[in-house]
Structures are given as C-alpha cells and as structure tokens.
Design an enzyme around this catalytic site. Structure first.
Site, short mmCIF file in Angstrom:
data_model
loop_
_atom_site.label_atom_id
_atom_site.label_comp_id
_atom_site.label_asym_id
_atom_site.label_seq_id
_atom_site.Cartn_x
_atom_site.Cartn_y
_atom_site.Cartn_z
N ALA A 136 2.56 5.84 1.71
CA ALA A 136 3.51 6.70 0.99
C ALA A 136 4.47 7.37 1.98
O ALA A 136 5.68 7.47 1.73
CB ALA A 136 2.75 7.74 0.17
N GLY A 192 -0.82 4.51 -0.03
CA GLY A 192 -1.82 5.57 0.12
C GLY A 192 -1.34 6.61 1.12
O GLY A 192 -0.13 6.87 1.23
N LYS A 241 -11.05 0.12 17.48
CA LYS A 241 -9.97 0.56 18.38
C LYS A 241 -10.32 0.22 19.83
O LYS A 241 -9.44 -0.19 20.61
CB LYS A 241 -9.73 2.06 18.20
CG LYS A 241 -9.16 2.39 16.84
CD LYS A 241 -9.27 3.87 16.52
CE LYS A 241 -8.61 4.20 15.19
NZ LYS A 241 -8.91 5.57 14.73
N ALA A 278 3.83 -2.97 -2.86
CA ALA A 278 2.73 -3.56 -3.63
C ALA A 278 1.59 -2.55 -3.75
O ALA A 278 1.13 -2.00 -2.74
CB ALA A 278 2.24 -4.83 -2.95
N VAL A 305 -0.95 6.71 4.38
CA VAL A 305 0.05 6.29 5.38
C VAL A 305 1.22 5.56 4.70
O VAL A 305 2.38 5.78 5.04
CB VAL A 305 -0.60 5.39 6.45
CG1 VAL A 305 0.41 5.05 7.55
CG2 VAL A 305 -1.83 6.05 7.05
N GLU A 348 0.71 -0.75 16.57
CA GLU A 348 0.56 0.51 17.32
C GLU A 348 -0.20 1.57 16.52
O GLU A 348 -0.96 2.37 17.08
CB GLU A 348 1.95 1.04 17.72
CG GLU A 348 1.95 2.32 18.50
CD GLU A 348 1.20 2.22 19.82
OE1 GLU A 348 0.09 2.78 19.88
OE2 GLU A 348 1.71 1.62 20.78
N ILE A 374 -0.08 8.33 18.65
CA ILE A 374 0.05 8.23 20.11
C ILE A 374 0.55 6.84 20.50
O ILE A 374 -0.06 5.84 20.12
CB ILE A 374 -1.30 8.47 20.82
CG1 ILE A 374 -1.90 9.81 20.43
CG2 ILE A 374 -1.14 8.37 22.33
CD1 ILE A 374 -3.29 10.07 21.02
N GLY A 420 0.81 -1.21 0.00
CA GLY A 420 0.00 0.00 0.00
C GLY A 420 0.84 1.26 0.00
O GLY A 420 1.82 1.36 0.75
N GLY A 466 -6.90 13.46 4.70
CA GLY A 466 -6.35 12.11 4.87
C GLY A 466 -6.67 11.48 6.21
O GLY A 466 -6.04 10.51 6.61
N1 LIG Z 1 -5.16 7.63 7.38
C1 LIG Z 1 -5.01 7.61 8.68
O1 LIG Z 1 -4.99 8.64 9.35
C2 LIG Z 1 -4.84 6.32 9.39
C3 LIG Z 1 -4.96 5.11 8.75
N2 LIG Z 1 -4.80 3.95 9.43
C4 LIG Z 1 -4.92 2.67 8.76
O2 LIG Z 1 -3.85 2.53 7.84
C5 LIG Z 1 -4.28 1.78 6.73
C6 LIG Z 1 -4.05 2.58 5.47
O3 LIG Z 1 -4.79 3.77 5.56
P1 LIG Z 1 -4.64 4.95 4.51
O4 LIG Z 1 -3.23 5.04 4.06
O5 LIG Z 1 -5.30 6.13 5.10
O6 LIG Z 1 -5.54 4.38 3.33
P2 LIG Z 1 -5.51 4.81 1.79
O7 LIG Z 1 -6.83 4.44 1.23
O8 LIG Z 1 -5.02 6.19 1.62
O9 LIG Z 1 -4.37 3.84 1.22
C7 LIG Z 1 -4.54 2.47 0.99
C8 LIG Z 1 -3.88 2.15 -0.33
O10 LIG Z 1 -3.88 0.76 -0.52
C9 LIG Z 1 -4.27 0.50 -1.84
N3 LIG Z 1 -4.87 -0.84 -1.91
C10 LIG Z 1 -6.02 -1.23 -1.32
N4 LIG Z 1 -6.21 -2.54 -1.59
C11 LIG Z 1 -5.16 -2.96 -2.33
C12 LIG Z 1 -4.79 -4.19 -2.90
N5 LIG Z 1 -5.57 -5.26 -2.78
N6 LIG Z 1 -3.62 -4.27 -3.57
C13 LIG Z 1 -2.83 -3.19 -3.71
N7 LIG Z 1 -3.14 -1.97 -3.20
C14 LIG Z 1 -4.29 -1.87 -2.53
C15 LIG Z 1 -5.25 1.61 -2.21
O11 LIG Z 1 -5.33 1.75 -3.61
C16 LIG Z 1 -4.62 2.79 -1.52
O12 LIG Z 1 -3.68 3.42 -2.35
C17 LIG Z 1 -5.74 1.42 7.00
O13 LIG Z 1 -5.80 0.16 7.63
C18 LIG Z 1 -6.18 2.49 7.96
O14 LIG Z 1 -7.24 2.10 8.79
C19 LIG Z 1 -4.47 3.92 10.76
C20 LIG Z 1 -4.34 5.08 11.45
C21 LIG Z 1 -4.53 6.37 10.82
N1 LIG Z 2 -9.97 7.26 10.11
C1 LIG Z 2 -9.21 7.20 11.31
C2 LIG Z 2 -7.77 7.18 10.99
C3 LIG Z 2 -6.94 6.79 12.12
O1 LIG Z 2 -7.10 5.76 12.74
C4 LIG Z 2 -9.52 8.41 12.17
O2 LIG Z 2 -10.18 9.32 11.68
O3 LIG Z 2 -9.11 8.42 13.32
NA NA Z 3 -1.00 4.54 18.34
#
Ligand SMILES: NC(=O)C1=CN([C@@H]2O[C@H](COP(=O)(O)OP(=O)(O)OC[C@H]3O[C@@H](n4cnc5c(N)ncnc54)[C@H](O)[C@@H]3O)[C@@H](O)[C@H]2O)C=CC1
Ligand SMILES: N[C@@H](CC=O)C(=O)O
Ligand code: NA
EC number: 1.1.1.3
Length: 429
Positions: free
Chosen positions: A19, A15, A206, A46, A17, A130, A137, A13, A188
């Site tokens: 990147a 996306g 959570k 990937a 986080v 975490e 946090i 991934g 984001g």
């Molecule tokens: N954005 C946030 O503030 C936070 C996110 N998280 C967790 O981190 C994880 C990632 O979140 P984000 O980066 O925000 O999500 P995002 O949607 O921005 O990124 C996910 C990426 O994975 C790709 N993807 C999804 N399924 C795929 C597959 N089968 N094969 C290849 N690529 C695939 C998507 O195209 C996307 O680019 C999630 O589990 C989310 O709950 C946790 C804490 C905070």
């Molecule tokens: N979508 C979640 C991302 C972090 O876990 C949030 O808004 O807190």
């Molecule tokens: Na944490």
C-alpha cells in the site's frame, strides 16, 4: 524495452508494504520520472479482495484479482505478497517474458534466488530485492556494488525488526515476550506468520541472502543454523543486564580459509557494543572487508514506509537501466561454497543452570567444563540460601560448538543440576 518513455508497473499485493509502495508511485510520479529518465505508470494492483480495507486510500480502478493478466502487460513487476507461492510463480512468469522484478520477499529469494537470478539473466531482465534484507537500510547494493572490488570476510547484524522490538522491550520494561509480539504485529513489523520472526527463520533467510552476495556464492536458508528467541525468558534478559550485557538476535555470515559459516541465534553483547544501542524495530549490519575495514549500516528494518523506500529505490534502479538500455551487470554468485559444520564454530558461551545448592557443587560444575575443554571466565550464583535451588550463570572463554554440546549434555546428567535453563552465545568484543 529500451527507449520507451513510459514503463508499465504492476504491483502484486497492497498490504503493509504494498500500500505504501502504491502511494509513493502515485504521489511522487513526477520526481520518480525525473530520477528514472522514464515515467512509471502504475497499471494495476493485484489483490485477493478488491474492496478490502487498506492502510492507504488508492484508486479503486487499479485493483484486480487477476495477477497473471496484470503481469503479462507489465515492464516491471513489484511483488509484495510474501510467501513462496504463488509469489514464486508470478515472479518466474514476469522474468520469463523479460519483465524486471522488484521484491521484498526474503523467504523466496533465500530459497530460490539462484534459480530466479538465472531466469532473469537468461531473459535479459533484472531481479532486485534490497527491501528483503534490513528494510530501508541500503545493504545489498553496497555489498554487491560498492564492495565488489574488495573481499568481505564477515557480515554480522540485527536484521529482524520484530525480534529486536521484542527483546528491546523485554530489556527496558521487563515485559514478557508474548505481550510485546502483539504490539510488533500491530505496527506492521511482523511477517504474516510471526513464527518466521520469533523462530529466527526470517533472519536466517536474510543471513542466507547476505552470505550469498558477500561471498559470491549461493547459500540457502536451510543451510543456516537457526535459533529464534522463543526460549529467551525475562530472567535471561535480567541476568544478562546484571552482568552488563544485552540479548540481541544476531545473523552472522563469516568466511575464512576453513570455509563459510552462516548462523542466527540470540546472543549476548556488551552494553557498550554499538549493536546494543539498536533499539525498537531498527536494524544494524556490520560488514568487515579486507581493504575497507569495518563498516556499519543502520536504519529502520521493518514497517510499511521504510520498506517501501527500499522497494522504490530498486524500482528507480531498474527503470534507469531500462531507460538507458544498458547491458545488465555481471553477477558472480557461482563460487563453490564450503559450508562449515556448525560443530566447528568457535564462540564464547553463557550458560544458565538451576542447581541444588550444596557443598562442592560449584567445583563439580566447573569440573564438567574442564573435562570437555571449555574454560570458564566467570560464574555468578543467585539464591540458594535457605532454599534448595540456586541459579548459576556461567560465562566461558572461546570453545567449539561441539565442546559446548557435550558440556551441556554432561551438565544435564549431573545429579546436582536440576536443569540447564539457557544456553546462549556471546558475540562482539
Ligand atoms: N512488513 C515489513 O516490515 C517488511 C516486509 N517485507 C516483505 O514484504 C512482503 C510483504 O510484506 P507485508 O506488506 O508486510 O505483508 P502483508 O501481509 O501486510 O501484505 C501482503 C498482502 O498480499 C496479499 N496477498 C497474499 N497472497 C496473495 C495472493 N495470492 N494474491 C493476492 N494478494 C495476496 C495479502 O492479502 C496482503 O494484503 C513480504 O515478502 C515481506 O517479507 C520486507 C521487509 C519489511
Ligand atoms: N518481519 C520482518 C520485516 C522486515 O523484513 C522484521 O521484523 O524484520
Ligand atoms: Na535493505
């Protein structure tokens, strides 16, 4: 894998986080190696589409659409795809071959954490998450490690950045929630499907993870009583403000002699309470432990960079353990859990009613509360003069959810009550 000077790291991934995680792995390689005792080689990322537009410029040769082939070459897999599948299969594949996994995927851990933790233990691998709770946090390691010698009795906090951002904007600008959600998504903070945020499900996942670690047991998200913020109106926020309160989506995990309760719902808290000053996408978690007393953890709960920080902390922890060849710590997530029925939970309530303003109406409303054993602390009426409908906001003393439910049913049946406009809990002192 002990004794290696370099660990092969696969990232799934790229996306919000993912990147930022890749950026840190590449830009801070030297510092990370020094802190880990082993160098971390990012062997691939990937993705679904190799040439998609991303937040960070990353070397094109790292991208692949073959996640399985990448996982099969890795010592450490970082999963940042989100969702139950294929993330679950990828993580299981990595753990089964003894590779360690770092993930931010609370939905998956809250649903399948016990199975995946067991798989990790059976294969001598580590599974760390975490980033899954309260973003940047440090909260899971303090609960699992720093407080391992104590007994945690309660964890209560704001653990969803998106909903806190929305409620905060509603409180400070009077905005309606639909208008603010788009902004939270653009920044984001929101999940790929934001109904997970506004419906309370992200916070419930959570809460389940926090309860599992705090009480050394397994609680899954479907065991968490969950209410989101979609029903919270600008009028609710304004009325709460008038009464000296602010509305926050709280996750609460509590344990006493009777059992464990885990719940998520929008709650009123006094404006003087420390959680009231948690603004924007920030999170805060209170932990109460028998010997430690009260602890509070505060910081950025969402967003690419903050979450990547938590991911990288776990990656370094995994790498240190692998570099040292140290045995894995024993978990203790196997205590039986006695989950309390939601009806048994006791809190204070704040109930909004639209009533027909006529002589004796307040007494009839008060009588319904009295009949059901819920005692009223205060009652505030607005409007009604010269018009038919008035709004009533009632704050109660402690009562059970069962008593609240029957009270609300009886209020709805009362001819002078047009509608029960809102029912919220009041938390904190
Ligand atoms: N954005 C946030 O503030 C936070 C996110 N998280 C967790 O981190 C994880 C990632 O979140 P984000 O980066 O925000 O999500 P995002 O949607 O921005 O990124 C996910 C990426 O994975 C790709 N993807 C999804 N399924 C795929 C597959 N089968 N094969 C290849 N690529 C695939 C998507 O195209 C996307 O680019 C999630 O589990 C989310 O709950 C946790 C804490 C905070
Ligand atoms: N979508 C979640 C991302 C972090 O876990 C949030 O808004 O807190
Ligand atoms: Na944490």
């Amino acid at each position: 894998m002990s004794g290696e000077k370099s660990l092969k790291v696969a990232l799934l991934g790229a996306g919000t986080v993912g990147a930022q995680t890749a950026r840190i792995l590449l830009d801070d390689a030297q510092a990370l190696a020094e802190r880990s005792g082993v160098s971390l080689e990012l062997i691939g990322i990937a993705v679904r589409t190799v040439d998609a537009k991303r937040d960070v410029q990353l070397p094109a040769e790292l991208f692949t659409t073959d996640a399985n082939a990448l996982i099969d070459q890795a010592d450490v897999v970082i999963e940042l795809l989100g969702g139950l599948q294929p993330a679950g299969d990828y993580i299981a594949r990595a753990l089964s071959r003894g590779a360690s996994v770092v993930t931010g995927n609370k939905a998956l851990i809250a649903a399948e954490g016990a199975r995946l933790n067991a798989l990790a233990a059976a294969n001598g691998a580590q599974l760390r998450y975490e980033a899954a709770v309260a973003g940047a946090i440090p909260i899971l390691r303090p609960i699992a490690d720093s407080l391992a010698g104590d007994h945690i009795t309660k964890v209560m906090g704001i653990v969803n950045g998106t909903t806190n951002f929305i409620l905060d904007a509603m409180d400070s600008t009077g905005a309606a929630f639909a208008d603010v959600l788009a902004e939270a998504q653009a920044l984001g903070y929101a999940e790929a499907d934001p109904t997970a945020d506004v419906g309370g499900h992200d916070a419930a996942a959570k809460a389940a993870i926090l309860a599992s670690l705090a009480f050394h047991t397994t609680v899954s998200s479907d065991q968490v009583h969950t209410e989101g913020i979609t029903q919270v109106t600008a009028e609710d926020v304004a009325a709460a403000a008038d009464a000296g309160y602010v509305i926050k989506l709280l996750a609460i995990a509590q344990k006493d002699e009777a059992g464990v309760s885990v719940r998520v719902y929008p709650s009123l808290i006094k404006r003087s309470h420390p959680l009231a000053s948690v603004r924007g996408a920030f999170n805060a978690v209170f932990v109460e432990a028998e010997n430690a007393g009260d602890l509070m953890f505060y910081g950025a709960g969402a967003g690419g960079n903050p979450t990547a920080s938590a991911v990288m902390g776990d990656v370094v922890a995994v790498a240190r353990q692998l570099a040292a060849g140290a045995p894995l710590p024993n978990g203790s997530a196997d205590l039986p859990v006695n989950l309390l029925d939601f009806d048994q939970i006791t809190t204070r309530y704040w109930i909004g009613l639209s009533i027909t303003d006529q002589p004796g109406v307040l007494a009839r409303v008060a009588d319904v509360f009295g009949t059901h054993g819920v005692s009223i602390e205060s009652m505030i009426q607005h409007g009604g003069e010269g018009s038919e409908a008035a709004s009533l906001r009632i704050l109660t003393h402690l009562g059970t959810e069962a008593a609240l439910r029957t009270t609300v049913e009886a209020l709805e049946a009362l001819d002078v009550v047009n509608t029960v406009t809102s029912v919220m809990r009041v938390e904190g002192n």
